[in-house]
Write a protein that holds these residues in place. Structure first.
Motif, PDB file in Angstrom:
ATOM      1  N   PRO A   1      -6.220  13.728  -6.983  1.00  0.00           N
ATOM      2  CA  PRO A   1      -6.375  12.588  -7.886  1.00  0.00           C
ATOM      3  C   PRO A   1      -6.260  11.252  -7.162  1.00  0.00           C
ATOM      4  O   PRO A   1      -5.460  11.088  -6.248  1.00  0.00           O
ATOM      5  N   ALA A   2      -7.105  10.303  -7.568  1.00  0.00           N
ATOM      6  CA  ALA A   2      -6.990   8.934  -7.081  1.00  0.00           C
ATOM      7  C   ALA A   2      -6.015   8.186  -7.990  1.00  0.00           C
ATOM      8  O   ALA A   2      -5.720   8.616  -9.105  1.00  0.00           O
ATOM      9  N   ASP A   3      -5.521   7.067  -7.497  1.00  0.00           N
ATOM     10  CA  ASP A   3      -4.599   6.265  -8.297  1.00  0.00           C
ATOM     11  C   ASP A   3      -5.397   5.559  -9.387  1.00  0.00           C
ATOM     12  O   ASP A   3      -6.263   4.722  -9.088  1.00  0.00           O
ATOM     13  N   PRO A   4      -5.161   5.864 -10.663  1.00  0.00           N
ATOM     14  CA  PRO A   4      -5.976   5.279 -11.731  1.00  0.00           C
ATOM     15  C   PRO A   4      -5.828   3.758 -11.836  1.00  0.00           C
ATOM     16  O   PRO A   4      -6.787   3.065 -12.170  1.00  0.00           O
ATOM     17  N   ALA A   5      -4.642   3.243 -11.560  1.00  0.00           N
ATOM     18  CA  ALA A   5      -4.452   1.785 -11.631  1.00  0.00           C
ATOM     19  C   ALA A   5      -5.241   1.091 -10.534  1.00  0.00           C
ATOM     20  O   ALA A   5      -5.892   0.066 -10.763  1.00  0.00           O
ATOM     21  N   ALA A   6      -5.186   1.644  -9.317  1.00  0.00           N
ATOM     22  CA  ALA A   6      -5.929   1.043  -8.211  1.00  0.00           C
ATOM     23  C   ALA A   6      -7.431   1.088  -8.471  1.00  0.00           C
ATOM     24  O   ALA A   6      -8.156   0.131  -8.182  1.00  0.00           O
TER      25      ALA A   6
ATOM     26  N   ARG B   1       2.683  -3.878 -13.331  1.00  0.00           N
ATOM     27  CA  ARG B   1       3.103  -4.390 -12.019  1.00  0.00           C
ATOM     28  C   ARG B   1       1.912  -4.465 -11.076  1.00  0.00           C
ATOM     29  O   ARG B   1       1.730  -5.438 -10.334  1.00  0.00           O
ATOM     30  N   ALA B   2       1.064  -3.419 -11.102  1.00  0.00           N
ATOM     31  CA  ALA B   2      -0.132  -3.422 -10.264  1.00  0.00           C
ATOM     32  C   ALA B   2      -1.063  -4.561 -10.647  1.00  0.00           C
ATOM     33  O   ALA B   2      -1.651  -5.219  -9.782  1.00  0.00           O
ATOM     34  N   ALA B   3      -1.207  -4.803 -11.957  1.00  0.00           N
ATOM     35  CA  ALA B   3      -2.081  -5.884 -12.419  1.00  0.00           C
ATOM     36  C   ALA B   3      -1.528  -7.246 -12.021  1.00  0.00           C
ATOM     37  O   ALA B   3      -2.260  -8.112 -11.502  1.00  0.00           O
ATOM     38  N   ALA B   4      -0.234  -7.468 -12.249  1.00  0.00           N
ATOM     39  CA  ALA B   4       0.383  -8.740 -11.875  1.00  0.00           C
ATOM     40  C   ALA B   4       0.336  -8.943 -10.364  1.00  0.00           C
ATOM     41  O   ALA B   4       0.073 -10.051  -9.875  1.00  0.00           O
ATOM     42  N   GLY B   5       0.561  -7.869  -9.626  1.00  0.00           N
ATOM     43  CA  GLY B   5       0.501  -7.957  -8.177  1.00  0.00           C
ATOM     44  C   GLY B   5      -0.897  -8.278  -7.676  1.00  0.00           C
ATOM     45  O   GLY B   5      -1.066  -9.021  -6.707  1.00  0.00           O
ATOM     46  N   THR B   6      -1.911  -7.737  -8.339  1.00  0.00           N
ATOM     47  CA  THR B   6      -3.300  -8.037  -7.968  1.00  0.00           C
ATOM     48  C   THR B   6      -3.614  -9.508  -8.199  1.00  0.00           C
ATOM     49  O   THR B   6      -4.294 -10.151  -7.396  1.00  0.00           O
ATOM     50  N   LEU B   7      -3.108 -10.054  -9.292  1.00  0.00           N
ATOM     51  CA  LEU B   7      -3.314 -11.479  -9.566  1.00  0.00           C
ATOM     52  C   LEU B   7      -2.643 -12.337  -8.489  1.00  0.00           C
ATOM     53  O   LEU B   7      -3.238 -13.303  -7.989  1.00  0.00           O
TER      54      LEU B   7
ATOM     55  N   LEU C   1      -2.622  -4.978  -0.815  1.00  0.00           N
ATOM     56  CA  LEU C   1      -3.089  -4.159  -1.933  1.00  0.00           C
ATOM     57  C   LEU C   1      -2.248  -2.916  -2.160  1.00  0.00           C
ATOM     58  O   LEU C   1      -2.508  -2.148  -3.094  1.00  0.00           O
ATOM     59  N   ALA C   2      -1.218  -2.720  -1.342  1.00  0.00           N
ATOM     60  CA  ALA C   2      -0.246  -1.659  -1.652  1.00  0.00           C
ATOM     61  C   ALA C   2       0.441  -1.929  -2.982  1.00  0.00           C
ATOM     62  O   ALA C   2       1.017  -1.022  -3.588  1.00  0.00           O
ATOM     63  N   VAL C   3       0.378  -3.164  -3.452  1.00  0.00           N
ATOM     64  CA  VAL C   3       0.994  -3.514  -4.730  1.00  0.00           C
ATOM     65  C   VAL C   3       0.322  -2.802  -5.896  1.00  0.00           C
ATOM     66  O   VAL C   3       0.895  -2.687  -6.989  1.00  0.00           O
ATOM     67  N   GLN C   4      -0.897  -2.297  -5.675  1.00  0.00           N
ATOM     68  CA  GLN C   4      -1.603  -1.583  -6.740  1.00  0.00           C
ATOM     69  C   GLN C   4      -1.185  -0.123  -6.868  1.00  0.00           C
ATOM     70  O   GLN C   4      -1.585   0.557  -7.813  1.00  0.00           O
ATOM     71  N   THR C   5      -0.382   0.376  -5.949  1.00  0.00           N
ATOM     72  CA  THR C   5      -0.037   1.793  -5.922  1.00  0.00           C
ATOM     73  C   THR C   5       0.870   2.182  -7.083  1.00  0.00           C
ATOM     74  O   THR C   5       1.910   1.566  -7.305  1.00  0.00           O
ATOM     75  N   THR C   6       0.443   3.200  -7.817  1.00  0.00           N
ATOM     76  CA  THR C   6       1.300   3.753  -8.875  1.00  0.00           C
ATOM     77  C   THR C   6       1.537   5.255  -8.700  1.00  0.00           C
ATOM     78  O   THR C   6       2.380   5.821  -9.390  1.00  0.00           O
TER      79      THR C   6
ATOM     80  N   PRO D   1       5.288  -1.358  -2.918  1.00  0.00           N
ATOM     81  CA  PRO D   1       4.336  -2.332  -3.465  1.00  0.00           C
ATOM     82  C   PRO D   1       4.663  -3.788  -3.173  1.00  0.00           C
ATOM     83  O   PRO D   1       3.831  -4.530  -2.645  1.00  0.00           O
ATOM     84  N   TRP D   2       5.891  -4.226  -3.506  1.00  0.00           N
ATOM     85  CA  TRP D   2       6.231  -5.624  -3.304  1.00  0.00           C
ATOM     86  C   TRP D   2       6.437  -5.954  -1.834  1.00  0.00           C
ATOM     87  O   TRP D   2       6.212  -7.096  -1.398  1.00  0.00           O
ATOM     88  N   THR D   3       6.831  -4.971  -1.033  1.00  0.00           N
ATOM     89  CA  THR D   3       6.945  -5.190   0.405  1.00  0.00           C
ATOM     90  C   THR D   3       5.573  -5.495   0.997  1.00  0.00           C
ATOM     91  O   THR D   3       5.415  -6.403   1.823  1.00  0.00           O
ATOM     92  N   GLY D   4       4.567  -4.726   0.564  1.00  0.00           N
ATOM     93  CA  GLY D   4       3.214  -4.960   1.042  1.00  0.00           C
ATOM     94  C   GLY D   4       2.714  -6.341   0.665  1.00  0.00           C
ATOM     95  O   GLY D   4       2.093  -7.039   1.480  1.00  0.00           O
ATOM     96  N   LEU D   5       2.990  -6.761  -0.564  1.00  0.00           N
ATOM     97  CA  LEU D   5       2.570  -8.103  -0.975  1.00  0.00           C
ATOM     98  C   LEU D   5       3.326  -9.158  -0.173  1.00  0.00           C
ATOM     99  O   LEU D   5       2.778 -10.235   0.116  1.00  0.00           O
ATOM    100  N   GLY D   6       4.560  -8.858   0.208  1.00  0.00           N
ATOM    101  CA  GLY D   6       5.323  -9.769   1.044  1.00  0.00           C
ATOM    102  C   GLY D   6       4.684  -9.965   2.414  1.00  0.00           C
ATOM    103  O   GLY D   6       4.741 -11.065   2.988  1.00  0.00           O
ATOM    104  N   VAL D   7       4.074  -8.902   2.953  1.00  0.00           N
ATOM    105  CA  VAL D   7       3.359  -9.034   4.231  1.00  0.00           C
ATOM    106  C   VAL D   7       2.208 -10.021   4.086  1.00  0.00           C
ATOM    107  O   VAL D   7       2.006 -10.904   4.930  1.00  0.00           O
ATOM    108  N   LEU D   8       1.444  -9.901   3.009  1.00  0.00           N
ATOM    109  CA  LEU D   8       0.345 -10.845   2.770  1.00  0.00           C
ATOM    110  C   LEU D   8       0.896 -12.257   2.581  1.00  0.00           C
ATOM    111  O   LEU D   8       0.301 -13.233   3.082  1.00  0.00           O
TER     112      LEU D   8
END
Length: 259
Positions: free
Chosen positions: A53-58, A149-155, A216-221, A232-239
């Motif tokens: 299965p793929a991550d549906p949120a991503a 969280r994935a949606a907010a992180g994508t924004l 984009l690790a922030v999209q992982t569910t 997720p938030w660590t990855g966004l911190g790198v960006l």
């Protein structure tokens, strides 16, 4: 009080520049449309459900891979457009504090991309869910906090790549070169992991430090389905670190180089 008034004038000036350039407004509109449209097309191309299965949120937010170019373009244009011709000199004459000018530009870029990206992210999530559900895939449940969280992180991701572009533009001072350089930062490491043979350790190192894969690790569910082996938030911190470094270099270029 005087500093607050000066900052307010700088913000109004940069907002006026953004709103009075039709191409900027069209780019912001395109961000939202592309985000939802590309997600629908990507979801439609998934075909039958696979055993893995793929991550549906991503998947429901996959339009970000193309929509981010519009965010970068907005960030670059608001900064680089003033260097050709040298309108930046007029800006600095009206607002001598160079730090305040760049801060105002960064704030306006972030606000504009967040405003345009919000309907795009929401439309992407809803469109992606609908298409995936119609094909028999597991859809991202709107009751799941991880999905939001994935949606907010994508924004936030879109706002950060726009700031990355703005910082690069302040250093390079040319719109086309800045867009190309920022796109190379985002897509280059990702494409390298697809075409260059490397060990698992090397792959994970590249994914952890590259701005797009990490961000984009922030999209992982779902465990094991993210773009990088990071929380997720660590990855966004790198960006965020990439964007902060770019803006800091842009500040140094504006502060210490002739306009």
């Amino acid at each position: 009080m005087r500093e607050a008034r000066r900052a307010g004038r700088a913000l109004r000036a940069e907002w006026t520049k953004l709103c009075t350039v039709p191409s900027q407004l069209w780019t912001l509109a395109a961000l939202a449309v592309v985000m939802a449209g590309v997600t629908a097309l990507t979801a439609a191309g998934q075909g039958r459900p696979r055993s893995t299965p793929a991550d549906p949120a991503a998947l429901a937010l996959s339009g970000v891979y193309f929509a981010q170019l519009a965010a970068v373009a907005v960030g670059v244009a608001l900064v680089a457009s003033e260097y050709q011709p040298r309108v930046i000199r007029t800006t600095l004459a009206a607002h001598p504090g160079r730090t305040g000018v760049l801060a105002a530009k960064a704030a306006v870029v972030a606000a504009a991309v967040l405003g345009a990206g919000a309907p795009g992210v929401l439309g992407s999530l809803l469109a992606g869910r609908a298409v995936l559900a119609g094909q028999g895939h597991g859809a991202a449940a709107l009751s799941d906090p991880a999905v939001w969280r994935a949606a907010a992180g994508t924004l936030l991701y879109l706002a950060l790549v726009a700031l990355l572009g703005a910082g690069v533009a302040a250093v390079l001072r040319h719109a086309g070169v800045a867009v190309g350089a920022t796109a190379a930062m985002l897509y280059g490491p990702f494409l390298a992991t697809k075409v260059v043979p490397m060990s698992t350790h090397a792959l994970h190192v590249v994914q952890k430090v590259s701005p797009m894969s990490a961000g984009l690790a922030v999209q992982t569910t779902l465990p094991g389905t993210g773009t990088a082996p990071l929380a997720p938030w660590t990855g966004l911190g790198v960006l965020a670190a990439w964007a902060g470094a770019a803006v800091a270099l842009g500040w140094a270029a504006l502060r210490f180089r002739d306009a």
